[in-house]
Design a protein around this motif. Structure first.
Motif, PDB file in Angstrom:
ATOM      1  N   PRO A   2     -24.734   9.161  -9.674  1.00 45.61           N
ATOM      2  CA  PRO A   2     -24.270   9.329  -8.300  1.00 45.61           C
ATOM      3  C   PRO A   2     -23.985   7.998  -7.610  1.00 45.61           C
ATOM      4  O   PRO A   2     -24.504   6.950  -7.992  1.00 45.61           O
ATOM      5  CB  PRO A   2     -25.425  10.054  -7.618  1.00 45.61           C
ATOM      6  N   ILE A   3     -23.158   8.077  -6.597  1.00 47.61           N
ATOM      7  CA  ILE A   3     -22.853   6.917  -5.759  1.00 47.61           C
ATOM      8  C   ILE A   3     -23.630   7.088  -4.457  1.00 47.61           C
ATOM      9  O   ILE A   3     -23.479   8.094  -3.768  1.00 47.61           O
ATOM     10  CB  ILE A   3     -21.347   6.821  -5.471  1.00 47.61           C
ATOM     11  N   TYR A   4     -24.471   6.121  -4.154  1.00 49.64           N
ATOM     12  CA  TYR A   4     -25.279   6.163  -2.932  1.00 49.64           C
ATOM     13  C   TYR A   4     -24.680   5.238  -1.889  1.00 49.64           C
ATOM     14  O   TYR A   4     -24.151   4.180  -2.207  1.00 49.64           O
ATOM     15  CB  TYR A   4     -26.724   5.746  -3.225  1.00 49.64           C
ATOM     16  N   GLU A   5     -24.788   5.648  -0.631  1.00 47.85           N
ATOM     17  CA  GLU A   5     -24.327   4.823   0.484  1.00 47.85           C
ATOM     18  C   GLU A   5     -25.531   4.217   1.189  1.00 47.85           C
ATOM     19  O   GLU A   5     -26.544   4.886   1.386  1.00 47.85           O
ATOM     20  CB  GLU A   5     -23.536   5.674   1.476  1.00 47.85           C
ATOM     21  N   TYR A   6     -25.388   2.959   1.549  1.00 45.59           N
ATOM     22  CA  TYR A   6     -26.452   2.234   2.250  1.00 45.59           C
ATOM     23  C   TYR A   6     -25.897   1.597   3.510  1.00 45.59           C
ATOM     24  O   TYR A   6     -24.722   1.263   3.586  1.00 45.59           O
ATOM     25  CB  TYR A   6     -27.034   1.126   1.352  1.00 45.59           C
ATOM     26  N   ARG A   7     -26.790   1.404   4.485  1.00 46.64           N
ATOM     27  CA  ARG A   7     -26.431   0.705   5.721  1.00 46.64           C
ATOM     28  C   ARG A   7     -27.575  -0.241   6.068  1.00 46.64           C
ATOM     29  O   ARG A   7     -28.745   0.138   6.031  1.00 46.64           O
ATOM     30  CB  ARG A   7     -26.208   1.693   6.858  1.00 46.64           C
ATOM     31  N   CYS A   8     -27.213  -1.463   6.434  1.00 42.30           N
ATOM     32  CA  CYS A   8     -28.209  -2.459   6.832  1.00 42.30           C
ATOM     33  C   CYS A   8     -28.553  -2.258   8.308  1.00 42.30           C
ATOM     34  O   CYS A   8     -27.659  -2.243   9.166  1.00 42.30           O
ATOM     35  CB  CYS A   8     -27.674  -3.868   6.597  1.00 42.30           C
ATOM     36  N   CYS A  11     -27.731  -6.014  10.213  1.00 44.23           N
ATOM     37  CA  CYS A  11     -26.385  -6.497  10.538  1.00 44.23           C
ATOM     38  C   CYS A  11     -25.333  -5.384  10.586  1.00 44.23           C
ATOM     39  O   CYS A  11     -24.195  -5.623  10.978  1.00 44.23           O
ATOM     40  CB  CYS A  11     -25.950  -7.572   9.536  1.00 44.23           C
ATOM     41  N   GLY A  12     -25.694  -4.154  10.162  1.00 44.57           N
ATOM     42  CA  GLY A  12     -24.740  -3.046  10.205  1.00 44.57           C
ATOM     43  C   GLY A  12     -23.821  -2.956   8.996  1.00 44.57           C
ATOM     44  O   GLY A  12     -22.945  -2.094   8.949  1.00 44.57           O
ATOM     45  N   GLN A  33     -28.946 -10.861   3.652  1.00 44.90           N
ATOM     46  CA  GLN A  33     -30.102 -11.165   2.803  1.00 44.90           C
ATOM     47  C   GLN A  33     -31.434 -10.658   3.357  1.00 44.90           C
ATOM     48  O   GLN A  33     -32.488 -11.071   2.895  1.00 44.90           O
ATOM     49  CB  GLN A  33     -30.200 -12.691   2.551  1.00 44.90           C
ATOM     50  N   GLN A  34     -31.431  -9.762   4.333  1.00 46.67           N
ATOM     51  CA  GLN A  34     -32.666  -9.200   4.866  1.00 46.67           C
ATOM     52  C   GLN A  34     -32.994  -7.900   4.130  1.00 46.67           C
ATOM     53  O   GLN A  34     -32.117  -7.216   3.621  1.00 46.67           O
ATOM     54  CB  GLN A  34     -32.529  -8.913   6.358  1.00 46.67           C
ATOM     55  N   ALA A  35     -34.259  -7.531   4.116  1.00 41.82           N
ATOM     56  CA  ALA A  35     -34.697  -6.283   3.481  1.00 41.82           C
ATOM     57  C   ALA A  35     -34.606  -5.142   4.487  1.00 41.82           C
ATOM     58  O   ALA A  35     -35.610  -4.557   4.892  1.00 41.82           O
ATOM     59  CB  ALA A  35     -36.113  -6.444   2.949  1.00 41.82           C
ATOM     60  N   GLU A  36     -33.372  -4.842   4.914  1.00 41.95           N
ATOM     61  CA  GLU A  36     -33.149  -3.853   5.976  1.00 41.95           C
ATOM     62  C   GLU A  36     -32.257  -2.689   5.557  1.00 41.95           C
ATOM     63  O   GLU A  36     -31.797  -1.930   6.397  1.00 41.95           O
ATOM     64  CB  GLU A  36     -32.507  -4.551   7.188  1.00 41.95           C
TER      65      GLU A  36
END
Length: 89
Positions: A2-8, A11-12, A33-36
């Motif tokens: 599967p393809i997963y979508e991520y959002r920080c 910073c967005g 580079q943040q763990a967000e």
């Protein structure tokens, strides 16, 4: 896979990642580079086309919806229609 979508959350930045279901979720944003990073919930975007197990194996009788059946049905109606009679001379 599967393809997963991520959002920080920092910073967005948004990204997609091709991952196994057993892989751990990504946490580090490649932009800031943040763990967000948080995983977004999204719908799968695919459609199965053509003939195959999903079309033929779970349906019975005349309920099968095979590719080309509509064209065959249209040609059968034309073939089964009585030919116009012509007067004998």
């Amino acid at each position: 896979m599967p393809i997963y979508e991520y959002r920080c959350q920092g910073c967005g930045h948004e990204l997609e990642a091709l991952q196994k279901m057993s892989d751990a979720p990504l946490v580090d944003c490649p932009q800031c580079q943040q763990a967000e990073l948080t995983k977004k919930i999204s719908a799968a975007g695919f459609r199965l086309k053509g003939g195959g197990w999903y079309e033929t194996d779970f349906k019975s009788g005349n309920k099968k919806n095979l590719v080309g059946d509509a064209a065959k049905a249209g040609s059968k109606q034309k073939e089964s229609a009585p030919a116009p009679s012509t007067p004998a001379s």
